[in-house]
Design a protein around this motif. Structure first.
Motif, PDB file in Angstrom:
ATOM      1  N   GLN A 281       6.403 -26.347 -36.725  1.00  0.00           N
ATOM      2  CA  GLN A 281       6.749 -25.069 -37.308  1.00  0.00           C
ATOM      3  C   GLN A 281       5.641 -24.136 -37.027  1.00  0.00           C
ATOM      4  O   GLN A 281       5.776 -22.953 -36.762  1.00  0.00           O
ATOM      5  N   VAL A 282       4.568 -24.661 -37.349  1.00  0.00           N
ATOM      6  CA  VAL A 282       3.399 -23.726 -37.107  1.00  0.00           C
ATOM      7  C   VAL A 282       3.287 -23.294 -35.864  1.00  0.00           C
ATOM      8  O   VAL A 282       2.788 -22.024 -35.550  1.00  0.00           O
ATOM      9  N   LYS A 283       3.561 -24.377 -34.674  1.00  0.00           N
ATOM     10  CA  LYS A 283       3.207 -24.084 -33.474  1.00  0.00           C
ATOM     11  C   LYS A 283       4.211 -22.997 -32.979  1.00  0.00           C
ATOM     12  O   LYS A 283       4.072 -22.128 -32.197  1.00  0.00           O
ATOM     13  N   GLN A 284       5.627 -23.169 -33.464  1.00  0.00           N
ATOM     14  CA  GLN A 284       6.539 -22.290 -33.199  1.00  0.00           C
ATOM     15  C   GLN A 284       6.287 -20.755 -33.794  1.00  0.00           C
ATOM     16  O   GLN A 284       6.526 -19.946 -32.943  1.00  0.00           O
ATOM     17  N   ARG A 285       5.710 -20.632 -34.806  1.00  0.00           N
ATOM     18  CA  ARG A 285       5.372 -19.256 -35.398  1.00  0.00           C
ATOM     19  C   ARG A 285       4.303 -18.719 -34.485  1.00  0.00           C
ATOM     20  O   ARG A 285       4.230 -17.495 -34.213  1.00  0.00           O
ATOM     21  N   GLU A 286       3.343 -19.468 -34.095  1.00  0.00           N
ATOM     22  CA  GLU A 286       2.213 -18.936 -33.370  1.00  0.00           C
ATOM     23  C   GLU A 286       2.606 -18.589 -31.760  1.00  0.00           C
ATOM     24  O   GLU A 286       2.506 -17.343 -31.202  1.00  0.00           O
ATOM     25  N   TRP A 287       3.729 -19.329 -31.204  1.00  0.00           N
ATOM     26  CA  TRP A 287       4.320 -19.015 -30.064  1.00  0.00           C
ATOM     27  C   TRP A 287       5.045 -17.792 -30.032  1.00  0.00           C
ATOM     28  O   TRP A 287       5.069 -16.931 -29.248  1.00  0.00           O
ATOM     29  N   GLU A 288       5.771 -17.606 -31.262  1.00  0.00           N
ATOM     30  CA  GLU A 288       6.738 -16.502 -31.472  1.00  0.00           C
ATOM     31  C   GLU A 288       5.869 -15.067 -31.462  1.00  0.00           C
ATOM     32  O   GLU A 288       6.353 -14.070 -31.131  1.00  0.00           O
ATOM     33  N   LYS A 289       4.898 -15.205 -32.015  1.00  0.00           N
ATOM     34  CA  LYS A 289       3.777 -14.098 -32.113  1.00  0.00           C
ATOM     35  C   LYS A 289       3.522 -13.469 -30.671  1.00  0.00           C
ATOM     36  O   LYS A 289       3.237 -12.298 -30.587  1.00  0.00           O
ATOM     37  N   LEU A 290       3.438 -14.294 -29.875  1.00  0.00           N
ATOM     38  CA  LEU A 290       3.021 -13.977 -28.443  1.00  0.00           C
ATOM     39  C   LEU A 290       4.384 -13.734 -27.598  1.00  0.00           C
ATOM     40  O   LEU A 290       4.224 -12.821 -26.731  1.00  0.00           O
ATOM     41  N   ASN A 291       5.128 -14.592 -27.759  1.00  0.00           N
ATOM     42  CA  ASN A 291       6.294 -14.576 -27.035  1.00  0.00           C
ATOM     43  C   ASN A 291       7.540 -14.056 -27.241  1.00  0.00           C
ATOM     44  O   ASN A 291       8.587 -14.214 -26.315  1.00  0.00           O
ATOM     45  N   SER A 292       7.810 -13.603 -28.360  1.00  0.00           N
ATOM     46  CA  SER A 292       9.198 -13.105 -28.771  1.00  0.00           C
ATOM     47  C   SER A 292       9.440 -11.811 -28.086  1.00  0.00           C
ATOM     48  O   SER A 292       8.498 -11.236 -27.606  1.00  0.00           O
ATOM     49  N   VAL A 293      10.888 -11.380 -28.198  1.00  0.00           N
ATOM     50  CA  VAL A 293      11.158 -10.276 -27.738  1.00  0.00           C
ATOM     51  C   VAL A 293      10.548  -9.315 -28.275  1.00  0.00           C
ATOM     52  O   VAL A 293       9.928  -8.203 -27.443  1.00  0.00           O
TER      53      VAL A 293
END
Length: 145
Positions: free
Chosen positions: A105-117
């Motif tokens: 979940q931490v990795k997902q939040r980090e990824w979303e900070k950079l790659n979300s729309v």
């Protein structure tokens, strides 16, 4: 007060109440003493294993089924070297599942900070704005590229 029992004004209390409380406190103490010894090896093992899982997952940038399979295999291999009951092995697998879920979940939040729309739009905002102004001002398509 004697062993957690309030004495009456005369300084006495029912002996069954006093000894009942003593017995209860002694049993609680002995029970906690034995349970700590019984599970101390298990708790130590679990703490070490969760640290190893966290270290293994910390080297990865993103989720993959291979990562999950690797952690499950490592857990099973490590458990096979110990003689824990089926119940304790289940607890280890449950703890590993919870730890993996938290880390992913931490990795997902980090990824979303950079790659979300939203993040991608925010990062390209100035370029899109410049393109819009160029298009509105009548620049040729060749000038905008």
């Amino acid at each position: 007060e004697y062993c957690g029992v309030k004495l009456s004004r005369g300084g006495t209390a029912d002996s069954s109440t006093i000894f009942g409380n003593l017995k209860e406190k002694a049993m609680d103490f002995l029970g906690s003493l034995f349970s700590k010894n019984k599970y101390s090896h298990f708790n130590s093992f679990l703490d070490k294993h969760l640290i190893e899982v966290e270290a293994l997952m910390g080297t990865r940038q993103m989720y993959s089924s291979g990562l999950v399979n690797e952690v499950i295999q490592k857990t099973s291999d490590t458990l096979s070297k110990n003689n824990f009951s089926f119940e304790l092995e289940g607890r280890v697998h449950e703890a590993v599942k919870i730890k993996m879920t938290q880390l992913l979940q931490v990795k997902q939040r980090e990824w979303e900070k950079l790659n979300s729309v939203y993040a991608r739009l925010r990062n390209s905002w100035s370029g899109m704005r410049n393109f819009f102004y160029d298009a509105v001002s009548g620049s040729d398509a060749t000038d905008m590229v």
